[in-house]
Design a protein around this motif. Sequence first.
Motif, PDB file in Angstrom:
ATOM      1  N   TYR A  46      40.269  46.865  48.200  1.00 22.15           N
ATOM      2  CA  TYR A  46      40.545  45.840  49.128  1.00 22.15           C
ATOM      3  C   TYR A  46      40.813  46.050  50.284  1.00 22.15           C
ATOM      4  O   TYR A  46      42.205  46.647  50.401  1.00 22.15           O
ATOM      5  CB  TYR A  46      41.171  44.825  48.403  1.00 22.15           C
ATOM      6  CG  TYR A  46      40.642  44.214  46.916  1.00 22.15           C
ATOM      7  CD1 TYR A  46      39.565  43.563  46.934  1.00 22.15           C
ATOM      8  CD2 TYR A  46      41.277  44.736  45.748  1.00 22.15           C
ATOM      9  CE1 TYR A  46      38.858  42.996  45.672  1.00 22.15           C
ATOM     10  CE2 TYR A  46      40.748  44.517  44.597  1.00 22.15           C
ATOM     11  CZ  TYR A  46      39.554  43.635  44.484  1.00 22.15           C
ATOM     12  OH  TYR A  46      39.070  43.090  43.266  1.00 22.15           O
ATOM     13  N   MET A  89      32.592  38.675  56.888  1.00 20.23           N
ATOM     14  CA  MET A  89      32.400  39.039  55.426  1.00 20.23           C
ATOM     15  C   MET A  89      33.757  39.801  55.232  1.00 20.23           C
ATOM     16  O   MET A  89      34.202  40.833  55.973  1.00 20.23           O
ATOM     17  CB  MET A  89      31.338  39.776  55.344  1.00 20.23           C
ATOM     18  CG  MET A  89      29.894  39.088  55.452  1.00 20.23           C
ATOM     19  SD  MET A  89      29.662  37.786  54.227  1.00 20.23           S
ATOM     20  CE  MET A  89      29.498  38.506  52.645  1.00 20.23           C
ATOM     21  N   ASP A  91      36.524  41.428  51.665  1.00 18.95           N
ATOM     22  CA  ASP A  91      36.590  41.709  50.241  1.00 18.95           C
ATOM     23  C   ASP A  91      36.824  40.391  49.636  1.00 18.95           C
ATOM     24  O   ASP A  91      36.813  40.342  48.312  1.00 18.95           O
ATOM     25  CB  ASP A  91      37.523  42.963  49.977  1.00 18.95           C
ATOM     26  CG  ASP A  91      36.747  44.204  50.724  1.00 18.95           C
ATOM     27  OD1 ASP A  91      35.615  44.244  50.697  1.00 18.95           O
ATOM     28  OD2 ASP A  91      37.977  45.004  51.160  1.00 18.95           O
ATOM     29  N   ASN A  93      38.225  36.338  49.931  1.00 22.24           N
ATOM     30  CA  ASN A  93      38.163  34.929  50.669  1.00 22.24           C
ATOM     31  C   ASN A  93      39.108  33.914  50.066  1.00 22.24           C
ATOM     32  O   ASN A  93      38.911  33.652  48.932  1.00 22.24           O
ATOM     33  CB  ASN A  93      36.708  34.558  50.611  1.00 22.24           C
ATOM     34  CG  ASN A  93      36.449  33.247  51.658  1.00 22.24           C
ATOM     35  OD1 ASN A  93      36.915  33.333  52.742  1.00 22.24           O
ATOM     36  ND2 ASN A  93      35.613  32.459  51.255  1.00 22.24           N
ATOM     37  N   THR A 128      38.154  33.776  46.424  1.00 23.85           N
ATOM     38  CA  THR A 128      36.861  34.499  45.895  1.00 23.85           C
ATOM     39  C   THR A 128      37.155  36.096  46.153  1.00 23.85           C
ATOM     40  O   THR A 128      37.512  36.414  47.087  1.00 23.85           O
ATOM     41  CB  THR A 128      35.624  34.031  46.606  1.00 23.85           C
ATOM     42  OG1 THR A 128      35.606  32.698  46.548  1.00 23.85           O
ATOM     43  CG2 THR A 128      34.336  34.639  46.029  1.00 23.85           C
ATOM     44  N   ASP A 129      36.996  36.830  44.937  1.00 23.19           N
ATOM     45  CA  ASP A 129      37.028  38.229  44.944  1.00 23.19           C
ATOM     46  C   ASP A 129      35.729  38.953  44.951  1.00 23.19           C
ATOM     47  O   ASP A 129      35.040  38.834  44.009  1.00 23.19           O
ATOM     48  CB  ASP A 129      37.929  38.684  43.817  1.00 23.19           C
ATOM     49  CG  ASP A 129      38.221  39.995  43.764  1.00 23.19           C
ATOM     50  OD1 ASP A 129      37.339  41.073  44.311  1.00 23.19           O
ATOM     51  OD2 ASP A 129      39.134  40.579  42.989  1.00 23.19           O
ATOM     52  N   SER A 130      35.059  39.312  46.116  1.00 22.70           N
ATOM     53  CA  SER A 130      33.699  39.787  46.024  1.00 22.70           C
ATOM     54  C   SER A 130      33.532  41.199  45.277  1.00 22.70           C
ATOM     55  O   SER A 130      32.359  41.042  44.886  1.00 22.70           O
ATOM     56  CB  SER A 130      33.242  40.083  47.462  1.00 22.70           C
ATOM     57  OG  SER A 130      34.062  41.371  48.058  1.00 22.70           O
ATOM     58  N   LYS A 131      34.674  41.773  44.807  1.00 22.78           N
ATOM     59  CA  LYS A 131      34.500  42.883  44.003  1.00 22.78           C
ATOM     60  C   LYS A 131      34.508  42.644  42.222  1.00 22.78           C
ATOM     61  O   LYS A 131      33.967  43.546  41.541  1.00 22.78           O
ATOM     62  CB  LYS A 131      35.504  44.093  44.208  1.00 22.78           C
ATOM     63  CG  LYS A 131      35.786  44.154  45.818  1.00 22.78           C
ATOM     64  CD  LYS A 131      34.828  45.026  46.226  1.00 22.78           C
ATOM     65  CE  LYS A 131      34.912  45.554  47.726  1.00 22.78           C
ATOM     66  NZ  LYS A 131      34.079  46.375  48.262  1.00 22.78           N
ATOM     67  N   ASP A 133      34.269  38.987  40.182  1.00 24.18           N
ATOM     68  CA  ASP A 133      34.564  37.726  39.669  1.00 24.18           C
ATOM     69  C   ASP A 133      35.566  36.896  38.597  1.00 24.18           C
ATOM     70  O   ASP A 133      35.872  35.960  39.052  1.00 24.18           O
ATOM     71  CB  ASP A 133      32.892  37.135  39.138  1.00 24.18           C
ATOM     72  CG  ASP A 133      31.779  37.075  40.393  1.00 24.18           C
ATOM     73  OD1 ASP A 133      32.153  37.477  41.416  1.00 24.18           O
ATOM     74  OD2 ASP A 133      30.930  37.395  39.903  1.00 24.18           O
ATOM     75  N   ASN A 136      38.552  35.070  40.449  1.00 23.16           N
ATOM     76  CA  ASN A 136      38.164  34.119  41.444  1.00 23.16           C
ATOM     77  C   ASN A 136      39.164  32.941  40.666  1.00 23.16           C
ATOM     78  O   ASN A 136      39.215  32.626  39.557  1.00 23.16           O
ATOM     79  CB  ASN A 136      36.668  33.484  41.313  1.00 23.16           C
ATOM     80  CG  ASN A 136      35.917  34.692  42.098  1.00 23.16           C
ATOM     81  OD1 ASN A 136      36.282  35.306  42.731  1.00 23.16           O
ATOM     82  ND2 ASN A 136      34.538  34.419  42.180  1.00 23.16           N
TER      83      ASN A 136
END
Length: 180
Positions: A46, A89, A91, A93, A128-131, A133, A136
């Motif tokens: 991250y 965008m 890593d 949010n 939100t963790d893009s790496k 889920d 989240n």
Amino acid sequence: MHQIIRTLSNRISANCYVAILTLTLIATSCTISYKFNGSAIDYNVYKTIHIGQFPIRAALVYPPLQQTFENALLDYVARNTRLQVNDGMSDLNLEGEITGYSLSPQAVTENAIASKTRLTITVRIRYTDSKNDKNNVDQSFSAYQDFDSNEMLTDVQEQLCQEITDQLIDLIFNATLGNW
């Protein structure tokens, strides 16, 4: 007599040397690591975070609260992580809204008059963790402060909002970036 003192001195020095060497070996072979800010972020994975706006969606509105909350959250993340805050965008949010701002009587006296009033603020968070889920979070957090009912809310509101904001940010950080 001097010989006895010299012998004792050499033994004490040797024992101290052995004790220091032993403690050094123990300290280097067993390390205990604590993170006092609670952050459990893998900075190899991250690098960035986006912190959105938190509009007020509560029935009662104290307009400076949105800016107070957003600034405090940004400052806390900057102080307690190495994440780069950006607007695009990311890593990670973190966004949401202030959904509750309410007053309620507390500590009712024998004359049925409240001697304390409670200010409660509720914030809904979407993290939100893009790496991954599994990390989240979509949750509401509430915190409050009580104040004397003989004080006007307008006189204590700024201080109360700052104290409540600090409590909320601790809760939010621990549930999201702290990865508890």
